[in-house]
Scaffold this motif. Sequence first.
Motif, PDB file in Angstrom:
ATOM      1  N   ARG A  87       0.833  -1.164  -0.128  1.00  0.00           N
ATOM      2  CA  ARG A  87       0.170  -0.143  -0.115  1.00  0.00           C
ATOM      3  C   ARG A  87       0.782   1.218  -0.106  1.00  0.00           C
ATOM      4  N   GLU A  88       1.720   1.273   0.768  1.00  0.00           N
ATOM      5  CA  GLU A  88       2.802   2.487   0.788  1.00  0.00           C
ATOM      6  C   GLU A  88       3.426   2.583  -0.401  1.00  0.00           C
ATOM      7  N   ARG A  89       3.833   1.736  -1.165  1.00  0.00           N
ATOM      8  CA  ARG A  89       4.738   1.599  -2.236  1.00  0.00           C
ATOM      9  C   ARG A  89       3.598   2.462  -3.528  1.00  0.00           C
ATOM     10  N   ILE A  90       2.683   1.715  -3.322  1.00  0.00           N
ATOM     11  CA  ILE A  90       1.530   2.109  -4.441  1.00  0.00           C
ATOM     12  C   ILE A  90       1.237   3.708  -4.364  1.00  0.00           C
ATOM     13  N   ASN A  91       1.136   4.052  -2.895  1.00  0.00           N
ATOM     14  CA  ASN A  91       0.727   5.512  -2.691  1.00  0.00           C
ATOM     15  C   ASN A  91       1.887   6.423  -2.807  1.00  0.00           C
ATOM     16  N   GLN A  92       3.060   6.042  -3.128  1.00  0.00           N
ATOM     17  CA  GLN A  92       4.282   6.885  -3.199  1.00  0.00           C
ATOM     18  C   GLN A  92       4.254   7.201  -4.770  1.00  0.00           C
ATOM     19  N   GLN A  93       3.858   6.670  -5.548  1.00  0.00           N
ATOM     20  CA  GLN A  93       3.698   7.198  -7.040  1.00  0.00           C
ATOM     21  C   GLN A  93       3.264   8.180  -7.632  1.00  0.00           C
TER      22      GLN A  93
END
Length: 93
Positions: A87-93
């Motif tokens: 979730r964190e990786r997806i929201n960093q984009q």
Amino acid sequence: MTKSELILEIASEHPNLMLKYIEEIVSTVFDEIETTLARGDRVELRGFGAFFVKNRKARTGRNPRTGETVTVEEKYVPFFKTGKELRERINQQ
């Protein structure tokens, strides 16, 4: 991404592995996930997420085309819940 695209992506990142071995590994992982869910157990991949099965009770529904009332039988459906890292990786984009 499809299963075959995943296999080709892994093959491009690891040219030392034979394509047939990569196909076998990917198929084995997916087969094990399916088998585990069919038993009603949970599959958790740390940092990625968890696959699990939920029970949907029998209910009365409507046919959207005709408006007719229909009985929907009880069934089990697979669900996926993302892990915190994904979730964190997806929201960093």
